[in-house]
Design an enzyme around this catalytic site. Structure first.
Site, PDB file in Angstrom:
ATOM      1  N   GLN A 138      34.991  31.993  51.689  1.00  0.00           N
ATOM      2  CA  GLN A 138      34.492  33.125  50.900  1.00  0.00           C
ATOM      3  C   GLN A 138      32.967  33.041  50.817  1.00  0.00           C
ATOM      4  O   GLN A 138      32.413  32.067  50.308  1.00  0.00           O
ATOM      5  CB  GLN A 138      35.093  33.145  49.486  1.00  0.00           C
ATOM      6  CG  GLN A 138      34.806  34.507  48.828  1.00  0.00           C
ATOM      7  CD  GLN A 138      35.171  34.597  47.364  1.00  0.00           C
ATOM      8  OE1 GLN A 138      34.862  33.704  46.586  1.00  0.00           O
ATOM      9  NE2 GLN A 138      35.805  35.697  46.971  1.00  0.00           N
ATOM     10  N   TYR A 186      28.782  40.020  41.436  1.00  0.00           N
ATOM     11  CA  TYR A 186      27.763  39.298  42.200  1.00  0.00           C
ATOM     12  C   TYR A 186      26.990  40.259  43.115  1.00  0.00           C
ATOM     13  O   TYR A 186      27.173  41.482  43.028  1.00  0.00           O
ATOM     14  CB  TYR A 186      28.416  38.121  42.945  1.00  0.00           C
ATOM     15  CG  TYR A 186      29.050  37.148  41.960  1.00  0.00           C
ATOM     16  CD1 TYR A 186      28.259  36.485  41.016  1.00  0.00           C
ATOM     17  CD2 TYR A 186      30.418  36.943  41.931  1.00  0.00           C
ATOM     18  CE1 TYR A 186      28.834  35.624  40.078  1.00  0.00           C
ATOM     19  CE2 TYR A 186      30.996  36.082  40.990  1.00  0.00           C
ATOM     20  CZ  TYR A 186      30.198  35.430  40.070  1.00  0.00           C
ATOM     21  OH  TYR A 186      30.751  34.590  39.140  1.00  0.00           O
ATOM     22  N   ARG A 189      36.392  41.232  49.454  1.00  0.00           N
ATOM     23  CA  ARG A 189      36.926  41.305  48.092  1.00  0.00           C
ATOM     24  C   ARG A 189      36.059  42.259  47.271  1.00  0.00           C
ATOM     25  O   ARG A 189      34.835  42.180  47.334  1.00  0.00           O
ATOM     26  CB  ARG A 189      36.927  39.912  47.437  1.00  0.00           C
ATOM     27  CG  ARG A 189      37.783  39.879  46.181  1.00  0.00           C
ATOM     28  CD  ARG A 189      38.016  38.485  45.629  1.00  0.00           C
ATOM     29  NE  ARG A 189      39.307  38.472  44.942  1.00  0.00           N
ATOM     30  CZ  ARG A 189      39.666  37.580  44.035  1.00  0.00           C
ATOM     31  NH1 ARG A 189      38.844  36.605  43.702  1.00  0.00           N
ATOM     32  NH2 ARG A 189      40.847  37.639  43.465  1.00  0.00           N
ATOM     33  N   GLY A 222      45.966  32.183  41.896  1.00  0.00           N
ATOM     34  CA  GLY A 222      44.814  31.368  41.543  1.00  0.00           C
ATOM     35  C   GLY A 222      45.180  30.188  40.670  1.00  0.00           C
ATOM     36  O   GLY A 222      45.516  29.091  41.144  1.00  0.00           O
ATOM     37  N   ARG A 223      45.137  30.398  39.349  1.00  0.00           N
ATOM     38  CA  ARG A 223      45.328  29.293  38.401  1.00  0.00           C
ATOM     39  C   ARG A 223      46.614  28.499  38.614  1.00  0.00           C
ATOM     40  O   ARG A 223      46.571  27.259  38.538  1.00  0.00           O
ATOM     41  CB  ARG A 223      45.203  29.842  36.971  1.00  0.00           C
ATOM     42  CG  ARG A 223      43.743  30.174  36.629  1.00  0.00           C
ATOM     43  CD  ARG A 223      43.614  31.100  35.447  1.00  0.00           C
ATOM     44  NE  ARG A 223      44.066  32.456  35.775  1.00  0.00           N
ATOM     45  CZ  ARG A 223      43.883  33.510  34.980  1.00  0.00           C
ATOM     46  NH1 ARG A 223      43.264  33.361  33.819  1.00  0.00           N
ATOM     47  NH2 ARG A 223      44.311  34.702  35.360  1.00  0.00           N
TER      48      ARG A 223
HETATM   49  C1  FNR Z   1      38.151  32.178  39.819  1.00  0.00           C
HETATM   50  N1  FNR Z   1      38.089  33.357  40.553  1.00  0.00           N
HETATM   51  C2  FNR Z   1      37.226  33.452  41.610  1.00  0.00           C
HETATM   52  N2  FNR Z   1      37.144  34.597  42.351  1.00  0.00           N
HETATM   53  C3  FNR Z   1      36.381  34.662  43.448  1.00  0.00           C
HETATM   54  O1  FNR Z   1      36.349  35.706  44.118  1.00  0.00           O
HETATM   55  N3  FNR Z   1      35.646  33.586  43.852  1.00  0.00           N
HETATM   56  C4  FNR Z   1      35.638  32.422  43.164  1.00  0.00           C
HETATM   57  O2  FNR Z   1      34.974  31.468  43.577  1.00  0.00           O
HETATM   58  C5  FNR Z   1      36.418  32.351  41.980  1.00  0.00           C
HETATM   59  N4  FNR Z   1      36.428  31.232  41.207  1.00  0.00           N
HETATM   60  C6  FNR Z   1      37.300  31.107  40.163  1.00  0.00           C
HETATM   61  C7  FNR Z   1      37.368  29.913  39.460  1.00  0.00           C
HETATM   62  C8  FNR Z   1      38.297  29.749  38.447  1.00  0.00           C
HETATM   63  C9  FNR Z   1      38.360  28.449  37.737  1.00  0.00           C
HETATM   64  C10 FNR Z   1      39.156  30.816  38.101  1.00  0.00           C
HETATM   65  C11 FNR Z   1      40.192  30.650  37.027  1.00  0.00           C
HETATM   66  C12 FNR Z   1      39.071  32.007  38.781  1.00  0.00           C
HETATM   67  C13 FNR Z   1      39.098  34.419  40.324  1.00  0.00           C
HETATM   68  C14 FNR Z   1      40.397  34.103  41.072  1.00  0.00           C
HETATM   69  O3  FNR Z   1      40.208  34.217  42.470  1.00  0.00           O
HETATM   70  C15 FNR Z   1      41.559  35.058  40.668  1.00  0.00           C
HETATM   71  O4  FNR Z   1      41.190  36.388  40.910  1.00  0.00           O
HETATM   72  C16 FNR Z   1      41.946  34.895  39.207  1.00  0.00           C
HETATM   73  O5  FNR Z   1      42.080  33.548  38.862  1.00  0.00           O
HETATM   74  C17 FNR Z   1      43.254  35.655  38.883  1.00  0.00           C
HETATM   75  O6  FNR Z   1      44.350  35.121  39.559  1.00  0.00           O
HETATM   76  P1  FNR Z   1      45.431  34.156  38.801  1.00  0.00           P
HETATM   77  O7  FNR Z   1      44.689  32.931  38.415  1.00  0.00           O
HETATM   78  O8  FNR Z   1      45.903  34.918  37.594  1.00  0.00           O
HETATM   79  O9  FNR Z   1      46.506  33.940  39.799  1.00  0.00           O
HETATM   80  C1  8K6 Z   2      33.372  32.816  40.280  1.00  0.00           C
HETATM   81  C2  8K6 Z   2      32.722  31.712  39.582  1.00  0.00           C
HETATM   82  C3  8K6 Z   2      33.329  31.450  38.317  1.00  0.00           C
HETATM   83  C4  8K6 Z   2      32.853  30.192  37.742  1.00  0.00           C
HETATM   84  C5  8K6 Z   2      33.904  29.476  37.088  1.00  0.00           C
HETATM   85  C6  8K6 Z   2      34.339  30.111  35.860  1.00  0.00           C
HETATM   86  C7  8K6 Z   2      35.767  30.326  35.768  1.00  0.00           C
HETATM   87  C8  8K6 Z   2      36.209  30.600  34.421  1.00  0.00           C
HETATM   88  C9  8K6 Z   2      37.478  31.328  34.329  1.00  0.00           C
HETATM   89  C10 8K6 Z   2      37.620  32.136  33.137  1.00  0.00           C
HETATM   90  C11 8K6 Z   2      36.755  33.331  33.122  1.00  0.00           C
HETATM   91  C12 8K6 Z   2      37.432  34.537  32.641  1.00  0.00           C
HETATM   92  C13 8K6 Z   2      36.626  35.766  32.770  1.00  0.00           C
HETATM   93  C14 8K6 Z   2      37.457  36.972  32.668  1.00  0.00           C
HETATM   94  C15 8K6 Z   2      36.700  38.132  32.207  1.00  0.00           C
HETATM   95  C16 8K6 Z   2      37.581  39.181  31.677  1.00  0.00           C
HETATM   96  C17 8K6 Z   2      36.889  40.019  30.691  1.00  0.00           C
HETATM   97  C18 8K6 Z   2      37.661  41.157  30.230  1.00  0.00           C
END
Ligand code: FNR
Ligand code: 8K6
Length: 346
Positions: free
Chosen positions: A99, A178, A225, A315-316
Site C-alpha cells: 500500500q 491522506y 483505496r 483488519g482487526r
Molecule cells: C487501520 N486501517 C488502515 N487503513 C489503511 O488504508 N492503511 C493503513 O495503514 C491502516 N492502518 C490501520 C491500523 C490499525 C491499527 C487499524 C485498526 C486500522 C484501516 C483498516 O484497513 C480497516 O479499514 C479497518 O480496520 C476496518 O476493518 P476491520 O478492522 O473492521 O476489519
Molecule cells: C492509517 C494509520 C493509522 C495509524 C494507526 C491508528 C489506528 C487506530 C485505530 C483506531 C482509529 C479509529 C478512527 C475511526 C474514526 C471514525 C470516526 C467516526
C-alpha cells in the site's frame, strides 16, 4: 460461507486463492531507517493463507511520514527489507500488494527533519499526532506545480520499487484523509488552479497518480483505496459527491485490479452519498470492489452473496488471529481484538 473460500480472478494475471483479504494495517514496527524487519516478515507470512495481503501503508518518500516507524519504499535498504517479507509470503503460497502512502498534511516535520509538509491547500488538520500529544499538526504548504509533478514521479518510482521488492502489485492509498484524498475533498482543497474547484480539477492529481503507476507496472497490478465519505482527518462537504461521481466514472474507464473502500465501519452512512460507502461505490463503479469495515466472516460472506461487493477485507480480527482463515474454515472461535494487541506483532 463457502463463497469466501472460492478462488477469484482479478484479471488474466492474478487469481486469488480465496476472497478474504488482509486489510492494510499500520503497525509502526519498522526499524529506525523505516526498513521492514524479520519480525514483520514472520508476521505477514503467518497470514499468507489469505487471498491477498495488502501491506501496512508504506511511505513513498520521507516527507510522507505521519507516524513513527512506518516503513518506506524509497531506499535500497527498504526494498531489501520488503524483499524478505514478500519472499516469506510467497514461500507459503500467498500474494501481497504494497500500500503506497503519502500522508500530505497529516505528515509531521518531526519525523523527517523538514520545515513544512505538503498538501493541496494551506489548511491544517486539527489535533495532534496520535499518542504524541506534543506534535501538533502544522499548516501545510500548498504544493506548487513542480512539487505536484515530483509527487507523481515519486509515486510511480515507489510502485516500481515495490515490484523490485517482489510485491505482486500495489494498492494506492487514496483514502482516510491522506494526500490523494486531500485533493478530492473540498474541506482540504481550496485551490483555484487546475487542481481545484471543479470535479475534473480535483480528480486531476489522483488520476495522474493512478495513470503514472498503471503505465509503469501495469493496471492489472494497480489497485486503489478511496474514502468518498469524509470520516477520518477530513471535514464533511456535500459538494464532494460530484467530485467522486466524476472520479469513479473516470476509474471505470481504467482496468484496475480492484477498488477498495477505506472505512472503519461500513454501517456508517453519509447523507450526501445516500447511504453507506460500499453501497455508493457499488452503484457508481461496476468492476471488482473490496468491502471492509466491521465485518465478520458471516456478515461479509452474506454481503458478497447479496452482491454488495466482491471481496472481503478483514483488519482487526486478523491482528488478533494470525490463523483467521483456518479458524473460520474450521468453525473455531476467534480471539477478540483489543487495542493493546498493537504493542506486539503476533
Ligand atoms: C487501520 N486501517 C488502515 N487503513 C489503511 O488504508 N492503511 C493503513 O495503514 C491502516 N492502518 C490501520 C491500523 C490499525 C491499527 C487499524 C485498526 C486500522 C484501516 C483498516 O484497513 C480497516 O479499514 C479497518 O480496520 C476496518 O476493518 P476491520 O478492522 O473492521 O476489519
Ligand atoms: C492509517 C494509520 C493509522 C495509524 C494507526 C491508528 C489506528 C487506530 C485505530 C483506531 C482509529 C479509529 C478512527 C475511526 C474514526 C471514525 C470516526 C467516526
Amino acid at each position: 460461507m463457502d463463497n469466501l473460500f472460492q478462488p477469484y480472478a482479478l484479471n488474466d494475471t492474478l487469481t486469488l486463492q480465496n476472497r478474504i483479504l488482509m486489510a492494510p494495517l499500520t503497525r509502526c514496527m519498522a526499524d529506525e531507517n523505516l526498513v521492514p524487519t524479520q519480525a514483520m516478515a514472520d508476521y505477514y507470512a503467518r497470514r499468507a493463507d489469505t487471498g491477498l495481503i495488502i501491506s501496512e501503508a508504506t511511505i513513498i518518500r520521507a516527507d510522507g511520514q505521519g507516524y513513527p516507524n512506518t516503513p518506506g519504499l524509497f531506499t535500497a535498504q527498504q526494498i531489501q527489507g520488503w524483499r524478505k517479507v514478500t519472499d516469506a509470503v510467497h514461500a507459503k503460497g500467498g500474494k501481497i500488494f504494497a500500500q503506497l502512502w503519502h500522508t500530505g498534511r497529516v505528515a509531521h516535520p518531526h519525523f523527517f527533519g523538514g520545515e513544512y509538509v505538503l498538501a493541496p491547500s494551506a489548511i491544517a488538520v486539527e489535533g495532534t499526532v496520535p499518542r504524541m500529544r506534543e506534535l501538533v499538526y502544522t499548516v501545510p504548504k500548498a504544493a506548487s506545480h513542480e512539487e505536484i509533478t515530483k509527487l507523481i514521479e515519486d509515486y510511480s518510482q515507489a510502485a516500481a520499487n515495490a515490484i523490485d521488492a517482489g510485491f505482486d502489485g500495489v494498492e494506492i492509498h487514496g483514502a482516510n484523509g491522506y494526500l490523494i484524498d486531500q485533493f478530492l475533498h473540498h474541506a482540504s482543497n481550496t485551490r483555484t488552479d487546475e487542481y481545484g474547484q471543479t470535479p475534473e480539477n480535483m480528480a486531476r492529481f489522483p488520476l495522474a497518480v493512478v495513470d503514472a503507476i498503471s503505465n509503469r507496472i501495469g493496471a492489472d497490478r494497480t489497485a486503489l483505496r478511496v474514502s468518498p465519505g469524509a470520516y477520518f482527518n477530513m471535514g464533511t462537504d456535500a459538494r464532494d459527491r460530484e467530485v467522486f461521481d466524476y472520479f469513479l466514472a473516470e476509474l471505470e474507464k481504467r482496468e484496475l485490479a480492484f477498488l477498495h473502500l477505506g472505512i472503519f465501519d461500513d454501517s456508517m452512512t453519509f447523507d450526501y452519498l445516500g447511504g453507506t460507502g460500499s453501497a455508493y461505490l457499488r452503484a457508481n463503479y461496476s468492476k471488482t470492489l473490496v468491502g471492509v469495515g466491521g465485518y465478520s466472516a458471516e456478515t461479509g460472506s452474506q454481503a458478497i452473496a447479496d452482491n454488495k461487493f466482491d471481496l472481503l477485507a478483514i483488519g482487526r480480527p486478523l491482528i488478533a488471529n494470525p490463523d483467521y482463515v483456518a479458524k473460520v474454515k474450521a468453525g473455531e472461535t476467534l480471539v477478540e481484538y483489543s487495542d493493546e494487541m498493537l504493542a506486539s506483532l503476533i
